[in-house]
Design a protein around this motif. Sequence first.
Motif, PDB file in Angstrom:
ATOM      1  N   GLU A 185       0.850  -1.196   0.000  1.00 12.47           N
ATOM      2  CA  GLU A 185       0.000   0.000   0.000  1.00 12.47           C
ATOM      3  C   GLU A 185       0.881   1.241   0.000  1.00 12.47           C
ATOM      4  O   GLU A 185       0.429   2.329   0.324  1.00 12.47           O
ATOM      5  N   SER A 232      -3.058  -3.263   4.822  1.00 12.90           N
ATOM      6  CA  SER A 232      -4.504  -3.289   4.597  1.00 12.90           C
ATOM      7  C   SER A 232      -4.864  -4.749   4.331  1.00 12.90           C
ATOM      8  O   SER A 232      -3.978  -5.548   4.035  1.00 12.90           O
ATOM      9  N   GLN A 291      -6.120  -5.870   1.771  1.00 15.75           N
ATOM     10  CA  GLN A 291      -6.444  -5.855   0.347  1.00 15.75           C
ATOM     11  C   GLN A 291      -6.482  -7.247  -0.294  1.00 15.75           C
ATOM     12  O   GLN A 291      -7.481  -7.634  -0.894  1.00 15.75           O
ATOM     13  N   LYS A 300      -9.199  -9.584   1.179  1.00 11.38           N
ATOM     14  CA  LYS A 300     -10.604  -9.310   0.840  1.00 11.38           C
ATOM     15  C   LYS A 300     -10.879  -9.696  -0.602  1.00 11.38           C
ATOM     16  O   LYS A 300     -11.975 -10.144  -0.924  1.00 11.38           O
ATOM     17  N   ARG A 352       1.010   0.877   9.124  1.00  7.58           N
ATOM     18  CA  ARG A 352       1.926   1.381   8.096  1.00  7.58           C
ATOM     19  C   ARG A 352       3.058   2.134   8.787  1.00  7.58           C
ATOM     20  O   ARG A 352       2.814   3.056   9.560  1.00  7.58           O
ATOM     21  N   GLN A 409      -9.654   1.169   9.564  1.00  4.85           N
ATOM     22  CA  GLN A 409     -10.339   1.364   8.283  1.00  4.85           C
ATOM     23  C   GLN A 409     -11.694   0.683   8.316  1.00  4.85           C
ATOM     24  O   GLN A 409     -11.852  -0.364   8.946  1.00  4.85           O
ATOM     25  N   HIS A 425      -2.767   1.072  -5.556  1.00  8.48           N
ATOM     26  CA  HIS A 425      -2.025  -0.174  -5.349  1.00  8.48           C
ATOM     27  C   HIS A 425      -2.147  -1.016  -6.618  1.00  8.48           C
ATOM     28  O   HIS A 425      -2.969  -0.721  -7.480  1.00  8.48           O
ATOM     29  N   SER A 477      -9.804   5.504  -0.509  1.00 12.22           N
ATOM     30  CA  SER A 477      -9.862   5.195  -1.933  1.00 12.22           C
ATOM     31  C   SER A 477     -10.241   3.744  -2.148  1.00 12.22           C
ATOM     32  O   SER A 477     -10.083   2.900  -1.266  1.00 12.22           O
ATOM     33  N   ARG A 523     -11.464  -3.891  -9.300  1.00 13.16           N
ATOM     34  CA  ARG A 523     -10.141  -4.526  -9.321  1.00 13.16           C
ATOM     35  C   ARG A 523      -9.850  -5.221 -10.650  1.00 13.16           C
ATOM     36  O   ARG A 523     -10.759  -5.506 -11.415  1.00 13.16           O
ATOM     37  N   ILE A 554     -13.650  -0.532  -1.453  1.00 15.24           N
ATOM     38  CA  ILE A 554     -13.059   0.724  -0.988  1.00 15.24           C
ATOM     39  C   ILE A 554     -12.656   0.543   0.469  1.00 15.24           C
ATOM     40  O   ILE A 554     -13.111  -0.403   1.134  1.00 15.24           O
TER      41      ILE A 554
HETATM   42  N1  ASP Z   1      -6.665  -1.285   0.304  1.00 19.19           N
HETATM   43  C1  ASP Z   1      -6.901   0.067  -0.117  1.00 19.19           C
HETATM   44  C2  ASP Z   1      -6.319   1.029   0.931  1.00 19.19           C
HETATM   45  O1  ASP Z   1      -6.057   0.636   2.053  1.00 19.19           O
HETATM   46  C3  ASP Z   1      -8.327   0.406  -0.277  1.00 19.19           C
HETATM   47  C4  ASP Z   1      -9.002  -0.352  -1.358  1.00 19.19           C
HETATM   48  O2  ASP Z   1      -8.529  -0.348  -2.500  1.00 19.19           O
HETATM   49  O3  ASP Z   1     -10.039  -0.945  -1.067  1.00 19.19           O
HETATM   50  O4  ASP Z   1      -6.157   2.187   0.646  1.00 19.19           O
END
Ligand code: ASP
Length: 595
Positions: A181, A203, A205, A208, A227, A241, A455, A495, A499, A541
């Motif tokens: 990220e 994240s 990412q 998910k 991070r 988040q 990303h 954001s 995908r 998101i």
């Molecule tokens: N993983 C992304 C972030 O942490 C968010 C996303 O693309 O769902 O910014």
Amino acid sequence: MQLDVLGDWQRTHSCGDLRAADADREVTLTGWVHRRRDLGQLIFLDVRDRSGIAQVVFNIEQNPAAHARAEEVRPEYVVAVRGRVVARQKANPDLASGEIEVIASELRILNTAKTPPFVIEDEVSASEETRLRYRYLDLRRSRPKNNIALRHRVLLEIRRTLDELGFYEIETPMLTRSTPEGARDYLVPSRVHRGHFYALPQSPQIFKQILMISGMERYFQIVRCFRDEDLRADRQPEFTQLDFEMSFPTQDAIFGVIERVMERACAAAGIAVQGPFPRLEYREAMQRFGSDKPDMRFGMELHDVTTHFASAQGKLGFQGNVQGLVAPGGGALSRKQLDEITERAKSLGASGVYTIKLAADGTPASSLEKTLGDYGVLAIAAAAGAKPGDLVVAIAAKEQIPGTDAAALVAGQLRLHLAEKLGLIPTDQWKFTWITGFALFEWSETEKCVVSAQHPFTGIVDEDLPKLEDPSDAVRLSMRSKGYDLVLNGVELGSGSIRIHQQEVQQRLFRALGLSDEVQRARFGFFLDALTYGTPPHGGIALGLDRVVALLAGEKSIREVIAFPKTASAQDLMADAPSSVSPDQLDDLGIAVKE
Ligand code: ASP
């Protein structure tokens, strides 16, 4: 001091909830001594619990034993008190329970307290450092406590809304491997597998996306992300988040879900917002507001006035485009204030700053008159949309990053500064905006190559796919992504994107980023494999919840809405983390610390 036991006493009411209608009730209250006023015959204790404060009265004549006990308490002692609620002769309008007081019959002192390093009041003069060191005392103050309560309500409402919309909350691992990220990973050494490390997730990412491959269809998680970034104002090394992903989505479907969620999250804070939120293309946002996270609560849009300066560029000696910005009513600013604005624009990177003041009758005053004449100056003012009494600031700046209008970027920041200075930003408005149409790649000055703008799992606009194999940086930088941002009042909340869901495309994108097939396999092999087993189109998101709650609470810093935040230098002052560990622990892990 002799302490009492709570025994079988049970609280019957919360201090802050007592009202005139409770008069004559026998109540048992529990809490902390907020304040004690000793008038000799009478002692008043303000007893505080989570809900607020109630005034308790000890009368030496009516109840000498309770009065004697009340003499012993000090601020922040923990007490339980029994008594009868009576209407006050003169209500205290500053207190929610100010219509009543409690005539005490018995006081139990359950614990003593040292004198706190700062008073438990709304306004504290203690430094943030002291407040964080004694965060448990800080959280007794109503403002931080209310922030935590608001956070609870907002999170609960988010969970309720997403549950109603068919989303499952699914936890993903904390001990995992790196998810890119754009930050450094926090690493956790493995004791069992020497020399191997887990990474804390930047994240969820990849997980998910894998949940979409698993057929979960609709996922969300209120999740901690980690991070390791260089010190930046108001960032936290761990933050929360709202992470969200759905299968077979249109962009509209994703926006719709988030709009429902934000409507209800705001309602939990007593704020009415209504979707659909307006959408703005990145390019348009940059042109009109000089920002990819425009604050839409006020106008002051930018106007490209470069052509009006064409004849004078040589004489004035600036470089780049010129953007004009109108500060309504700014015609009354003093010379000194104009100098300050000019200085600020220069420090933001302007190569030229020119101001035009319009008097109430429209007469212009500007240093540009010598070069452009009255007519030229008025033409700029008109092009920028100025009215009599306004100030026009024209800003020139040289392009730094190919394809970005540096003048617009500087003007965009100055727009915010001027609006704040002139008090033009309404504080009671909640303007959400979707930003779409982002570039897929951006130029990295440090790496001297193109890198993912978001990303590397962000979808690519279909017509642009063939450009992935084009070796030209310029071509790559022109590629568009399927990404979007959500912005509230000039703050980026988060954001997301539709995908990449085809393995072949994902591999081509990795290659375009310079990852060899071997590196791809080593870092993302499990994910590339998963993509080959029937991956549905999907998208989602993630929104920064600390930021959302801070905005709703009217707090500038996210530290104010996190129960145990870290300092700007990533330290937990209360628990004193990070800390050194024993040589044995390091030995177990097979690790030595370099001097
Ligand atoms: N993983 C992304 C972030 O942490 C968010 C996303 O693309 O769902 O910014």
